[in-house]
Every structure is written in C-alpha cells, then in structure tokens.
Write a protein that holds these residues in place. Structure first.
Motif, mmCIF file in Angstrom:
data_model
loop_
_atom_site.group_PDB
_atom_site.id
_atom_site.type_symbol
_atom_site.label_atom_id
_atom_site.label_comp_id
_atom_site.label_asym_id
_atom_site.label_seq_id
_atom_site.Cartn_x
_atom_site.Cartn_y
_atom_site.Cartn_z
ATOM 1 N N ASP A 74 -2.748 -22.196 -9.936
ATOM 2 C CA ASP A 74 -4.158 -22.140 -10.379
ATOM 3 C C ASP A 74 -4.361 -22.671 -11.947
ATOM 4 O O ASP A 74 -5.028 -21.960 -12.715
ATOM 5 C CB ASP A 74 -4.845 -20.870 -10.308
ATOM 6 N N ARG A 78 -10.353 -26.542 -15.276
ATOM 7 C CA ARG A 78 -11.752 -26.201 -14.639
ATOM 8 C C ARG A 78 -12.775 -25.898 -15.664
ATOM 9 O O ARG A 78 -12.507 -25.255 -16.639
ATOM 10 C CB ARG A 78 -11.489 -24.934 -13.776
ATOM 11 N N ASP A 80 -15.444 -23.861 -16.554
ATOM 12 C CA ASP A 80 -15.916 -22.493 -16.476
ATOM 13 C C ASP A 80 -17.253 -22.156 -17.060
ATOM 14 O O ASP A 80 -17.358 -21.036 -17.714
ATOM 15 C CB ASP A 80 -14.747 -21.480 -17.179
ATOM 16 N N TYR A 83 -18.144 -20.349 -13.539
ATOM 17 C CA TYR A 83 -17.272 -19.765 -12.485
ATOM 18 C C TYR A 83 -16.748 -18.587 -12.556
ATOM 19 O O TYR A 83 -16.604 -17.584 -11.616
ATOM 20 C CB TYR A 83 -16.311 -20.883 -12.218
ATOM 21 N N GLU A 84 -16.510 -18.108 -14.015
ATOM 22 C CA GLU A 84 -15.993 -16.699 -14.143
ATOM 23 C C GLU A 84 -17.172 -15.598 -13.944
ATOM 24 O O GLU A 84 -16.760 -14.446 -13.631
ATOM 25 C CB GLU A 84 -15.562 -16.715 -15.636
ATOM 26 N N LEU A 86 -18.987 -15.520 -11.094
ATOM 27 C CA LEU A 86 -19.173 -15.155 -9.587
ATOM 28 C C LEU A 86 -18.545 -14.338 -9.423
ATOM 29 O O LEU A 86 -17.223 -13.820 -9.797
ATOM 30 C CB LEU A 86 -18.803 -16.684 -8.963
ATOM 31 N N LYS A 91 -16.465 -17.175 -5.788
ATOM 32 C CA LYS A 91 -15.358 -18.269 -6.328
ATOM 33 C C LYS A 91 -14.772 -18.827 -5.084
ATOM 34 O O LYS A 91 -14.292 -20.105 -5.103
ATOM 35 C CB LYS A 91 -14.271 -17.424 -7.042
ATOM 36 N N LEU A 94 -16.875 -21.626 -3.943
ATOM 37 C CA LEU A 94 -16.989 -22.716 -4.911
ATOM 38 C C LEU A 94 -15.651 -23.441 -4.659
ATOM 39 O O LEU A 94 -15.557 -24.772 -4.505
ATOM 40 C CB LEU A 94 -17.165 -22.263 -6.242
ATOM 41 N N ASP A 95 -14.514 -22.825 -4.549
ATOM 42 C CA ASP A 95 -13.208 -23.519 -4.483
ATOM 43 C C ASP A 95 -12.877 -24.063 -3.206
ATOM 44 O O ASP A 95 -12.424 -25.238 -3.049
ATOM 45 C CB ASP A 95 -12.024 -22.219 -4.561
ATOM 46 N N THR A 98 -14.565 -27.462 -3.896
ATOM 47 C CA THR A 98 -14.073 -28.324 -4.661
ATOM 48 C C THR A 98 -12.683 -28.811 -4.158
ATOM 49 O O THR A 98 -11.970 -29.983 -4.094
ATOM 50 C CB THR A 98 -13.582 -27.612 -5.973
ATOM 51 N N ASP A 160 -8.890 -19.245 0.429
ATOM 52 C CA ASP A 160 -10.119 -19.107 0.395
ATOM 53 C C ASP A 160 -11.004 -18.373 1.747
ATOM 54 O O ASP A 160 -11.796 -17.534 1.554
ATOM 55 C CB ASP A 160 -10.769 -20.290 -0.213
#
Length: 170
Positions: A74, A78, A80, A83-84, A86, A91, A94-95, A98, A160
């Motif tokens: 990781d 990205r 952010d 994102y942070e 979430l 996350k 969203l991952d 993506t 995920d």
C-alpha cells in the motif's frame, strides 16, 4: 474456500515481495552502470556506448518489478482528500472500486505488452543505437510484471471482500 483464498493472498504476496527485493537491488546495478560510464568517459577518456542504454533498461526493469510490491505494501500514491475519514468498510468499498479500475487498466496494458512482445520476437526487434540491444528481454519482463501486478490486484480484492464479509462492529 477461505483457506484457498488466504493461501492465494499469501503466495502472491510473497512472490510480490521477492520480486520487489530484486527491484530494490536494481537501483545499485543502475548506479554501478552510471558510475562506470562516468569513470570511463571522464577519467580514462574511453566512452562505453552501452552504459546509458543499460542504465535505461535497468531503470525500466526497476519500475516494472517494483509495482506488485508497491501494491502489496500500500505504498502507491493516493489522493487522501476524504479516504482517511472513511471507516474500514468504507475504505474497503473504495479500494474495490479503484482495484476494478486498476485491473481494467492492467488488462489493457497487458494486451498491448503481449502484442509488442510478439512483434519483438517475430521481427527480432532491436533498439536503433550503436549498441543495438535486443528489446525482447525487457518486453518479456514487462509482460511478466504486469501479470504479477494483476495477481496482486486480485489479492487486494480478496482482502477487501474479506473485510466486507466480516460482521460490522456494533
């Protein structure tokens, strides 16, 4: 089924790590090549024509081989913006999105890489320079590394989905 998926994630992660370690040492090879070029060109006045191209090939191999480990750890770039903020499940969602975009991109890239590699093999493609190296090895490496990145992307999706399958915290 879960044991098989965990095994897949573990094996692909280890392979990505091993290839990534090779990538880390390629930097030292490139530094050595460029240092050799500087010494032969400036100190003993005997320029080696292959050094710059060898350094370019080494750099290309470096970023191809480092991709899967970057995904695994990781360490990729990205944005952010939100994102942070979430939750862990947010996350993961969203991952997943993506990762699906990444897989689409990598499949298209692989199709082009395989086509380019086939062309290089059929025509014996070389770089147009004084050294005239074959393009086949770097193109084969590119295809292999794209496949490894695809495998690592699937491993990310499995991770995920595992997060999303866990019961939500009460």
């Amino acid at each position: 089924m879960q044991r098989w998926l965990n095994g897949y994630v573990t094996i692909v992660g280890r392979l990505s790590g091993a290839v990534g370690v090779v990538a880390m040492y390629l930097i030292f090879a490139m530094i050595g090549i460029l240092l050799l070029d500087a010494i032969t060109r400036n100190v003993i006045d005997i320029p080696l024509h292959w050094c710059i191209e060898a350094a370019q090939f080494t750099l290309a191999a470096y970023y191809f081989t480092g991709g899967a480990m970057t995904l695994r750890d990781d360490d990729h770039a990205r944005m952010d913006l939100f994102y942070e903020r979430l939750s862990v499940r947010g996350k993961a969602w969203l991952d997943l999105v993506t990762s699906a975009c990444l897989i689409f991109y990598l499949v298209v890239l692989l199709i082009g890489a395989v086509s380019s590699t086939q062309y290089a093999i059929q025509t014996g493609e070389t770089r147009f320079s004084m050294w005239n190296p074959s393009m086949i090895p770097i193109k084969v490496l590119m295809c292999c590394c794209i496949v490894l990145m695809l495998l690592q992307s699937v491993a990310l999706i499995i991770k995920d989905l595992t997060i999303l399958r866990e019961p939500a915290a009460q």
